[in-house]
Design a protein around this motif. Structure first.
Motif, mmCIF file in Angstrom:
data_model
loop_
_atom_site.group_PDB
_atom_site.id
_atom_site.type_symbol
_atom_site.label_atom_id
_atom_site.label_comp_id
_atom_site.label_asym_id
_atom_site.label_seq_id
_atom_site.Cartn_x
_atom_site.Cartn_y
_atom_site.Cartn_z
ATOM 1 N N ASP A 236 19.083 -8.408 18.031
ATOM 2 C CA ASP A 236 18.758 -8.405 19.460
ATOM 3 C C ASP A 236 19.962 -7.948 20.280
ATOM 4 O O ASP A 236 19.845 -7.076 21.142
ATOM 5 N N TRP A 237 21.127 -8.551 20.043
ATOM 6 C CA TRP A 237 22.365 -8.110 20.688
ATOM 7 C C TRP A 237 23.551 -8.533 19.836
ATOM 8 O O TRP A 237 23.452 -9.453 19.016
ATOM 9 N N THR A 238 24.671 -7.842 20.034
ATOM 10 C CA THR A 238 25.907 -8.155 19.319
ATOM 11 C C THR A 238 27.066 -8.150 20.309
ATOM 12 O O THR A 238 27.012 -7.513 21.355
ATOM 13 N N LEU A 239 28.117 -8.890 19.945
ATOM 14 C CA LEU A 239 29.352 -8.930 20.737
ATOM 15 C C LEU A 239 30.521 -9.051 19.776
ATOM 16 O O LEU A 239 30.568 -9.983 18.960
ATOM 17 N N ASN A 240 31.456 -8.114 19.854
ATOM 18 C CA ASN A 240 32.639 -8.133 18.996
ATOM 19 C C ASN A 240 33.683 -9.067 19.618
ATOM 20 O O ASN A 240 34.169 -8.820 20.723
ATOM 21 N N ILE A 241 34.045 -10.146 18.892
ATOM 22 C CA ILE A 241 35.048 -11.097 19.399
ATOM 23 C C ILE A 241 36.411 -10.876 18.757
ATOM 24 O O ILE A 241 37.390 -11.515 19.148
#
Length: 750
Positions: A236-241
């Motif tokens: 659905d969505w991704t976020l690179n931390i």
């Protein structure tokens, strides 16, 4: 460091040498009691499940027998425990226990105690699921918006999400691009699963997408899926931390807003439902666990974060509100209501330290004494200072800088060298001309009297002797322990070592001995041992002529060489009483002759440096022989001229080798600079828009490359010759030392 310590309300130690992790702690009203009081459920990797209901008589009391409601051995490691509505047909709370290959759901019921033993709990297995894949962690919730029941999702070690609708298995899906499992959580507001992948990305997967995606048993895509049937699992969505995550948690303000909290290795993040960052906080320490919960302030969230400095920090959004000291490093933290006390903080360490505490301060009862002002007599202070300095100086002269200690009593080290060769030689990668190189086993035994820390054993032998293992570490957690290690020694290269003596050195520290900085004072103890001569030498044919000879005089009658060197005797040769030959594995041959009439021994060889080892061995064996006979006045002497000319020649040869090696290195450096300069010229020609002739630069580059390759091979060759030459210098120095030591005093004066 915090000035405030966590107020201990109740604590206990779980088991003996058990291990715990963040999923092993849970707080809930697991027995569905009417008062709604939470119980502490703890599972361990040893397979034990415990349920506590603390009732301390006063603050700070330890655990009593009646506080433990249940303790059962499940015989499988407990990875995670959760409490929810896991049984169909009822909305009662049940306990879910995740094992590596099994998921079990239990019903826990309480029983009132009629005697002083207190209340008890009984646990009944409602159902279990045998897992086809090794589990890592799990989460639960009302997947798909179901009412009145909770579903369970288990993440396997190979990236499969397995969904269980209470007593039945629903489906399993593989996460795309999976490598290593990460923390897993469920958001009821968005009906999504959130995890952190090995790519250091927070990923969100809708439950509906998981339910309608391809089944995990059919990983091969069909043509219909490739044409876009909509059954592929899409994130659905991704976020690179940018870092690995330790834990992930979802907190809801209300039905209209929720936040995703991610604890990283150096930061913790607060995200919106759509993956946008709400805020983040950089941490100055290494975190171990965290727990976000809604604050009493409108629109803010409090977060408990434990770290590896035994600290627990409380943040309101990104503002630090409180910091408290804990007696252990927490790996799991929960907040609950215990014994009508709301907001109790429950922490668990990896070694089983379970503590219930609350925040607060202890009043300081210390009062500073009144300062009495008086005049100082500086003359008396100078006299006293000089006296103290004199005492310190005298103590340093008599005892040295370091205080005398009983180091020998702390640790006893003994070494035993096997008299026989190993049945199977442990020699590997040898560069000796013989077909079989023997090896001998050495055993080192350590016995401690007190508790020791960081004990490290290092064993040293002279090259080219080689050890199969030369470093060992030990833990002496209790007194009077015995540790034994074994290793083998063999000859690796085709020249003779400078001596056969080895050294076993043990470095350690005692927890009670510390310097003013608080660090442990290191201590060292060593034990020397001798390796057998037959390890590097074989019986050889005696030689009548030799280029180099030395004669050792003694004050006792000659001893039979058969008695001194029994391992090199031949039963068929009677002449070995007075003459014996030795053949080193490296190729050198030495002959020892004992005079029949005088008290002399002669050692001879073609190379002077080869005489040292046999000469030293002969003197040592003569001393040991006469000590066994009870003779105390045995002495050796050397009356010949000191062979300094050969020593000077070897020094000149060694110096010449080193000069040649430096010249070759300088030549190699010049050719490397020339090679890089030609490369730059060629690169400039190739980049030029108007082509120009190379003017034989390519030929010059090829020739320089060949020169660099040849010189590199030549430079590596003198290194071995220099090392071999330095070893010969050691032979000479040892030999000259023993000759000068046994030289008569009047000759030395002359």
């Amino acid at each position: 460091m915090s000035l405030f310590k966590a107020r201990d309300w109740w604590s206990t130690i779980l088991g003996d040498k058990e291990e715990f992790d963040q999923g092993c702690l849970c707080l809930a009203n697991v027995d569905n009691s009417g008062n709604g009081q939470d119980k502490i459920i703890v599972g361990s990797f040893m397979g034990y499940l415990r349920i506590f209901s603390p009732h301390p008589a006063k603050t700070g009391d330890g655990a009593q027998a009646e506080d433990l409601l249940l303790e059962v051995d499940l015989r499988d490691p407990v990875l995670q425990v959760e409490v929810g509505k896991f049984v169909s047909g009822t909305e009662m709370l049940h306990l879910a226990v995740l094992h590596s290959r099994k998921l079990c759901v239990y019903s826990v019921s309480g029983t009132l105690g009629n005697v002083e033993h207190g209340n008890q709990c009984q646990m009944k297995l409602m159902y279990e699921h045998n897992l086809q894949r090794t589990a890592c962690n799990m989460t639960y919730g009302s997947f798909g918006g179901v009412k009145g029941r909770d579903l369970i999702c288990i993440q396997s070690m190979d990236g499969m999400l397995m969904v269980f609708e209470q007593e039945s298995y629903a489906f399993g899906r593989f996460l795309p691009g999976f490598l290593l499992p990460g923390p897993l959580a469920y958001s009821s507001r968005t009906d999504s699963f959130l995890t952190v992948s090995s790519c250091q990305q927070v990923e969100s997967y809708k439950y509906q997408v998981l339910a309608f995606a391809t089944d995990a048993d059919k990983r091969q895509e069909t043509e219909q899926q490739k044409l876009g049937s909509g059954k592929r699992l899409v994130v659905d969505w991704t976020l690179n931390i940018g870092e690995q995550a330790l834990d992930i948690c979802i907190v809801s303000f209300n039905q209209s807003a929720s936040s995703v909290f991610v604890l990283g290795e150096r930061n913790f993040f607060c995200l919106k439902d759509n993956g946008q960052i709400r805020f983040m906080k950089k941490l100055d320490w290494s975190p171990s666990c965290f727990l976000p919960y809604c604050s009493v302030s409108e629109g803010t969230i409090n977060t408990l974060i434990g770290n590896h400095n035994n600290m627990l920090h409380i943040y309101q959004d990104v503002t630090l509100k409180w910091a408290t000291q804990l007696p252990h490093i927490p790996v799991a933290v929960r907040v609950g209501c215990l014994h009508d006390l709301k907001g109790v903080i429950v922490t668990l360490s990896d070694d089983g330290h379970l503590q219930c505490s609350y925040l607060g301060t202890d009043p300081s009862l210390f009062q500073a004494p009144n300062v009495q002002s008086r005049e100082l007599n500086y003359d008396e202070l100078d006299v006293e200072m000089k006296e103290l300095q004199k005492i310190i100086k005298d103590v340093n002269k008599s005892q040295g800088v370091w205080p005398m200690t009983e180091r020998e009593d702390d640790l006893n080290v003994s070494v035993v060298v096997s008299p026989n060769f190993d049945s199977v030689s442990q020699a590997t990668d040898v560069e000796v001309g013989t077909d079989l190189v023997p090896s001998v086993t050495v055993k080192v035994t350590l016995q401690n009297r007190v508790i020791l820390q960081k004990a490290k054993l290092s064993v040293y032998v002279q090259p080219p002797l080689e050890l199969t293992c030369d470093q060992f570490t030990f833990q002496f957690m209790t007194p009077d322990l015995t540790r034994t290690v074994s290793f083998s020694v063999y000859l690796k290269r085709s020249y003779t070592p400078s001596e056969l003596e080895g050294n076993a050195v043990v470095s350690y520290s005692r927890p009670t001995d510390r310097n003013p900085d608080g660090k442990c004072i290191p201590r060292v103890i060593q034990c020397k041992f001798r390796l057998p001569l037959k390890l590097i030498c074989l019986p050889g044919q005696p030689s009548k002529t030799a280029s180099h000879k030395i004669t050792i005089d003694t004050n006792k009658s000659p001893v039979s060489l058969l008695s001194l060197f029994p391992g090199f005797a031949s039963q068929s040769d009677d002449d070995q009483v007075n003459v014996m030959g030795f053949h080193f594995l490296g190729g050198a041959r030495i002959t020892v002759l004992a005079s029949k009439t005088s008290q002399r021994y002669r050692i001879q060889s073609e190379q002077f440096e080869d005489l040292w080892l046999i000469t030293n061995e002969l003197i040592l064996r003569l001393q040991e022989y006469f000590e066994k006979q009870g003779v105390k006045d045995f002495a050796c002497s050397f009356s010949g001229s000191i062979p300094l000319q050969e020593y000077f020649e070897l020094i000149d040869h060694h110096f010449e080798l080193r000069i040649n090696g430096e010249k070759l290195e300088e030549l190699l450096s010049e050719r490397a600079v020339q090679f890089r300069a030609i490369q730059r010229r060629l690169l400039a020609r190739f980049k030029d828009k108007t082509p120009a002739p190379l003017q034989h630069l390519d030929t010059l580059l090829d020739g320089t490359y060949k020169q660099v390759s040849i010189i590199s091979l030549i430079v590596s060759a003198p290194a071995y010759r220099i090392f071999h030459s330095s070893t010969k210098l050691k032979y000479y120095l040892n030999h000259l030392t023993i000759l000068l030591y046994n030289k008569p005093s009047q000759t030395l004066v002359a």
